[in-house]
Scaffold this motif. Structure first.
Motif, PDB file in Angstrom:
ATOM      1  N   GLY A  67      16.496  -3.656 -12.298  1.00 19.62           N
ATOM      2  CA  GLY A  67      16.571  -5.011 -12.869  1.00 19.62           C
ATOM      3  C   GLY A  67      17.950  -5.423 -13.305  1.00 19.62           C
ATOM      4  N   SER A  68      18.982  -4.699 -12.886  1.00 18.08           N
ATOM      5  CA  SER A  68      20.329  -5.038 -13.350  1.00 18.08           C
ATOM      6  C   SER A  68      21.060  -5.988 -12.403  1.00 18.08           C
ATOM      7  N   LEU A  69      20.558  -6.148 -11.184  1.00 20.07           N
ATOM      8  CA  LEU A  69      21.282  -6.960 -10.200  1.00 20.07           C
ATOM      9  C   LEU A  69      20.518  -8.202  -9.746  1.00 20.07           C
ATOM     10  N   GLY A  70      19.221  -8.206  -9.905  1.00 19.16           N
ATOM     11  CA  GLY A  70      18.424  -9.343  -9.449  1.00 19.16           C
ATOM     12  C   GLY A  70      16.951  -9.054  -9.676  1.00 19.16           C
ATOM     13  N   ILE A  71      16.146 -10.114  -9.517  1.00 20.23           N
ATOM     14  CA  ILE A  71      14.694  -9.952  -9.703  1.00 20.23           C
ATOM     15  C   ILE A  71      14.044  -9.860  -8.326  1.00 20.23           C
ATOM     16  N   ILE A  72      13.362  -8.765  -8.084  1.00 25.63           N
ATOM     17  CA  ILE A  72      12.663  -8.594  -6.802  1.00 25.63           C
ATOM     18  C   ILE A  72      11.373  -9.410  -6.866  1.00 25.63           C
ATOM     19  N   THR A  73      11.224 -10.332  -5.916  1.00 24.11           N
ATOM     20  CA  THR A  73      10.044 -11.207  -5.964  1.00 24.11           C
ATOM     21  C   THR A  73       9.069 -10.970  -4.802  1.00 24.11           C
ATOM     22  N   LYS A  74       9.594 -10.525  -3.670  1.00 25.02           N
ATOM     23  CA  LYS A  74       8.698 -10.212  -2.528  1.00 25.02           C
ATOM     24  C   LYS A  74       9.236  -8.991  -1.807  1.00 25.02           C
ATOM     25  N   ALA A  75       8.338  -8.331  -1.074  1.00 25.70           N
ATOM     26  CA  ALA A  75       8.779  -7.154  -0.303  1.00 25.70           C
ATOM     27  C   ALA A  75       8.005  -7.041   0.999  1.00 25.70           C
ATOM     28  N   ASN A  76       8.682  -6.533   2.026  1.00 24.87           N
ATOM     29  CA  ASN A  76       8.000  -6.077   3.247  1.00 24.87           C
ATOM     30  C   ASN A  76       8.005  -4.555   3.184  1.00 24.87           C
ATOM     31  N   LEU A  77       6.810  -4.001   3.190  1.00 22.25           N
ATOM     32  CA  LEU A  77       6.696  -2.552   3.007  1.00 22.25           C
ATOM     33  C   LEU A  77       5.995  -1.942   4.216  1.00 22.25           C
ATOM     34  N   LEU A  78       6.636  -0.950   4.790  1.00 23.50           N
ATOM     35  CA  LEU A  78       6.013  -0.225   5.899  1.00 23.50           C
ATOM     36  C   LEU A  78       4.960   0.713   5.314  1.00 23.50           C
ATOM     37  N   CYS A  79       3.728   0.601   5.827  1.00 24.93           N
ATOM     38  CA  CYS A  79       2.638   1.413   5.264  1.00 24.93           C
ATOM     39  C   CYS A  79       2.389   2.629   6.156  1.00 24.93           C
ATOM     40  N   VAL A  80       1.632   3.593   5.632  1.00 19.42           N
ATOM     41  CA  VAL A  80       1.351   4.803   6.420  1.00 19.42           C
ATOM     42  C   VAL A  80      -0.158   4.940   6.624  1.00 19.42           C
ATOM     43  N   LYS A  81      -0.555   5.558   7.728  1.00 16.74           N
ATOM     44  CA  LYS A  81      -1.979   5.779   7.995  1.00 16.74           C
ATOM     45  C   LYS A  81      -2.530   6.732   6.948  1.00 16.74           C
TER      46      LYS A  81
END
Ligand code: FAD
Ligand code: MLT
Ligand code: ZN
Length: 486
Positions: free
Chosen positions: A220-234
């Protein structure tokens, strides 16, 4: 300004940034003009002002809970112009005091940013807002037979955004590797309100500096993460869990070695605890089952949990491994194999509840360090001896990643500072000499910002500070944390 690491008590206040303002009537009026009533809290803020361990306390007068990136952008733009400091807060399960204000910073809660946006079934990529609880994400993913590539005991409360902001580790790092390899894209709001669209669904993207990486683990020191694309695993087809009791730490190292060579890539997790940690859970967590009938005795026993994931030949892999262990005399004192999903969860809980159990004993001083696995028990014993009068010390953690957790619960409420002074900076200096890391997975937060110099050279810290100033020149984002003197 450089703060001295010596005799710095982490519960004491750092000097307030004189350039920062406290909120006034006109600030509240501005927030009321852009947010709905339910997105603003001004009373009964206690749960937002204290961390999970009840160790760090803030005095914020305002929690904002915006439900869109646009609103976060407007909030930050205003705060930046008006020198109002902000603490991003997700599930508030962080263990280093990063998620609560130090003074009266505005708390920017991500809890309303909780929509899962879409799932790409061909490539197993989920796009989600950052305020989704990890367990809820996994429930959603189960329809695609996938899951997030990490897991931690706080899964019922922590948010995906908080996990990315801390670069969380957890028990499946052995199987999948670090989270940063699975974060394909991010949307981040910078301190001045600018929205940085770094969203991306390509596995491969070598177009210049990979900016999203700088936000992963930046707490949280550089910016606010609002969305993510996350690679999922089986999801694994077969999950087997062995819980082994053994008579020395040396045996755990040997079991780990055999596990690596015999189980190979089917080794999903390997975690250990000493008999102090086992006792802490048995004594303090009512629902925990004493599967080894230890009767809360402390002895020379050590415990290791090994999860094996297989897609076929389950019995063969588990049996072969167990046979190899049995061939070494005295390696296994007792072994329990989870017979069903319920037992699997119950056994894992014994390990996952060590942290909570220690909190029942007294205020916990937590150390989350990387070091050579061979030294894990020595440093735990060394600290136990050093703190014998004031603390109850347990050793446990992620042996497969070289990550040790030492928890020291204070036995005398009036001597917390004395206990901390016995441990710090001793433990950090020890690590600095021997090599390793003062923060393996929990981050630096407020707790370790002033010890960073033991780990990183001055020119490296200067470079980090320069990066901070590019992204947040007015130092409004999560002040007093992560970097010394900021
Ligand atoms: P918070 O605690 O709310 O925030 C953590 C930090 O990230 C703060 O500095 C905050 O300001 C910042 N932040 C939060 N959200 C954002 C955002 N959207 N954008 C920018 N900055 C943000 N950690 C591990 O690594 N491995 C474990 O195995 C593990 N097990 C745990 C078990 C328990 C029982 C508990 C209580 C904690 C555990 N943790 C573990 C620590 C903690 O859960 C993790 O650090 C987690 O990733 C924090 O997520 P959170 O949503 O609670 O974030
Ligand atoms: C764990 O591995 O259990 C965590 O990182 C949390 C803790 O140590 O309490
Ligand atoms: Zn951990």
């Amino acid at each position: 300004m450089i703060y001295s690491a010596k005799r710095f008590f982490s519960l004491a206040k750092k000097p307030r940034n004189p350039n920062h303002r406290s909120i006034q009537k006109q600030d509240l009026e501005y927030f009321q003009s852009i947010l709905s009533e339910s997105e603003i809290i001004t009373s009964d803020l206690s749960k937002y002002n204290v961390d999970w361990m009840s160790k760090y306390h803030g005095d914020s007068k305002l929690v904002l809970l915006p439900n869109s990136t646009q609103k976060i952008s407007q909030i930050l733009s205003y705060c930046n112009t008006n020198m109002l400091p902000v603490v991003p807060q997700s599930g508030n399960t962080g263990l280093v005091g990063g998620s609560v204000p130090h003074y009266d910073e505005i708390i920017l809660s991500l809890q309303r940013l909780n929509k899962i946006i879409d799932y790409d079934t061909n490539n197993d990529i989920v796009t989600t807002e950052s305020g989704v609880i990890l367990e809820n994400l996994n429930q959603y993913l189960s329809q695609f037979n996938t899951e997030a590539p990490y897991d931690l005991g706080a899964k019922g409360s922590c948010f995906v955004g908080g996990n990315i902001a801390t670069h969380a580790g957890g028990k499946y790092l052995v199987k999948h590797g670090p989270l940063r390899g699975y974060v394909l894209g991010l949307e981040v709001v910078l301190a001045n309100g600018q929205i940085m669209n770094l969203l991306n669904k390509s596995r491969k993207d070598n177009t210049g500096i990979d900016l999203k990486q700088i936000f992963i683990g930046s707490e949280g020191s550089l910016g606010i993460i609002t969305k993510a694309n996350l690679l999922c695993v089986k999801k694994a087809i077969e999950k087997n869990l062995l819980f082994i009791k053994t008579s020395s730490f040396q045996n755990i190292l040997q079991i780990h070695n055999i596990a690596k060579s015999e189980i190979g890539k089917n080794l999903a997790a390997i975690e250990w605890m000493d008999s102090y940690a086992y006792k802490a859970v048995m004594e303090n967590i009512k629902t925990a089952k004493d599967v080894f009938d230890s009767q809360n005795k402390i002895d020379q026993s050590y415990y290791v949990l090994i999860e094996i994931n297989t897609n076929f030949n389950k019995d063969l892999v588990v049996e072969q491994f167990y046979n190899s262990l049995s061939q070494v005399e005295g390696l296994v004192s007792e072994c329990v194999l989870a017979q069903n999903d319920h037992q699997f969860d119950e056994l894992w809980k014994i390990r996952e509840l060590v942290g909570s159990a220690c909190g029942h004993i007294g205020k916990v001083f937590k150390y989350d360090i990387s070091l050579n696995t061979a030294q894990m028990d020595d440093i735990t014993k060394d600290l136990r001896q050093k703190c014998i009068d004031l603390g109850f010390t347990v050793g446990y953690g992620h042996i497969g990643d070289g990550n040790l957790h030492i928890n020291i619960s204070c036995l005398d409420k009036t001597k917390e500072q004395q206990l901390e002074n016995q441990i710090e900076p001793y433990i950090f200096e020890w690590l600095s000499k021997k090599g390793g890391s003062i923060s393996a997975e929990h981050g630096l937060g407020l707790m370790k910002a002033d010890y960073l110099h033991l780990q990183k050279k001055p020119e490296v810290i200067d470079c980090m500070k320069n990066i901070k100033k590019i992204f947040d020149p007015n130092l409004i984002l999560n002040p007093y944390k992560i970097l010394p003197g900021i």
